[in-house]
Design an enzyme around this catalytic site. Structure first.
Site: not given
Ligand code: IPM
Ligand code: MG
Length: 371
Positions: A146, A197, A229, A253, A257
């Protein structure tokens, strides 16, 4: 209930899209806590993301950053939307959030994935795989790909272009977040899984080495390793095998999700982003839902405010040391869900779909019963 100490300085940054709508419900919960003397807040509001760009031409004004640095905690909504997608990269709403994380040095991002009993059937997975799930992802938040240099898009001599990002971690960066993982595991089931990884990336090899070394200070915690993975696969195959996962910025990240959907909806996942404690024990902190600004439903008043309300509870726990108050808020959410309160994202067929405000009402009703 713990006595509220002095007023806590909290900077509220609702941001874009559904951010202001869900933050409205958080403010009602904060007012409730204030009224009942559970926790007193000195709240101020600021702009971030597209909203800040529209007002000042940048996604995070220096003055807002300074306020965030001085605050005891920041409550963050969400940023981004189609309106700002055409902006130069450096002016895009997400840069405001990333700058906050970086400048406040919020290296440890705690993303708990907890399945509320009432929602076990709303998960994309079968009930028995997720019922009772309680795992914590600790995502490194200020390093890795990042922020790594070199980065950018360059034009080669032949006129074609090349996009570059760099995964880079120092030992110190790895160590502090791995320690955060061990510390959390110690208060939970004492199992830490480091995800990387290392079969492909040298930075991953270093993550493993550092984790092994730090493990010597935590002999009571079981340490395991997993490739990212495989971890994605295991999260949907058998999520309850995990207690605490610690991993890099980008893997965290992605995996968070994935973990979010185990709980029924991205609209359920809170997060805490923490800095290192200073000599007085004070640490910078920002609390935000894991979900984004959801432009498709923004402005309709139908978004699920629970991830934000649960982020507020995390603030009580991690910034203000009020675990009992945090549990009170979390309990109110649990009971609201048990009583059948559902926004559209977590409603199953035949259930009444509450709008944002009504879900806030349902939580406040349960809070009033408990306080
Ligand atoms: C998260 C989001 C952020 C990230 C974006 C909005 C920059 O996806 O907080 O998970 O990638 O960190
Ligand atoms: Mg995210």
């Amino acid at each position: 209930m713990t006595e509220a100490r002095s007023n806590r300085k909290v900077l509220v940054l609702p941001g874009d899209g559904i951010g202001p709508e869900i933050m409205g419900e958080v403010m009602r919960v904060a007012e409730f806590c204030d009224r009942r003397g559970i926790a007193r807040f000195d709240l101020s509001q600021g702009l971030v993301g597209g909203a800040a760009y529209d007002a000042s031409g940048v996604p995070l004004a220096d003055a807002t950053l300074a306020e965030a640095m001085a605050a005891d905690a920041v409550l963050f909504g969400s940023v981004g939307g189609p309106k700002w997608e055409g902006l130069p990269f450096e002016l895009q709403p997400e840069r405001g959030l990333l700058r906050l994380r970086k400048e406040m040095d919020l290296f440890a991002n705690l993303r708990p994935a907890v399945v509320f009993e009432a929602l076990a059937d709303a998960s994309a997975l079968k009930r028995d795989l997720v019922a009772g799930l309680d795992l914590m992802i600790v995502r490194e938040l200020t390093g890795g790909i990042y922020f790594g240099q070199p980065r950018g898009i360059e034009t080669l001599p032949d006129g074609t272009r090349r996009g570059v990002n760099t995964e880079v971690y120092t030992e110190a960066e790895i160590e502090r977040v791995v320690r955060a993982g061990f510390d959390l595991a110690r208060k939970r089931q004492r199992r830490l899984c480091e995800v990387d990884k290392a079969n492909v990336m040298e930075s991953g090899v270093l993550w493993r080495e550092v984790a092994r070394r730090v493990h010597a200070d935590y002999p009571d915690v079981e340490l395991s390793f997993m490739y990212a993975d495989n971890c994605a696969m295991q999260l949907v195959r058998q999520p309850k095998q995990f207690d605490v996962i610690v991993t890099s910025n980008i893997f965290g990240d992605i995996l968070s999700d994935c973990a979010a959907m185990l709980t029924g909806s991205l609209g359920m996942l809170p997060s805490a982003s923490l800095g290192a404690p200073d000599a007085t024990g004070r640490r910078r902190a920002l609390y935000e839902p894991v979900h984004g600004s959801a432009p498709d439903i923004a402005g309709k008043g139908v978004a699920n405010p629970l991830a934000s309300i649960l982020s507020f509870a995390m603030m009580l726990r991690y910034s203000f040391d009020q675990a009992d108050a945090a549990e009170m808020v979390e309990g109110a959410v649990r009971r609201a869900l048990a009583a059948g309160a559902r926004t559209a994202d977590i409603a199953q067929s035949g259930m009444t779909r509450l709008v944002t405000r009504e879900m806030g009402d349902a939580v406040l009703r349960e809070l009033a019963r408990a306080a």
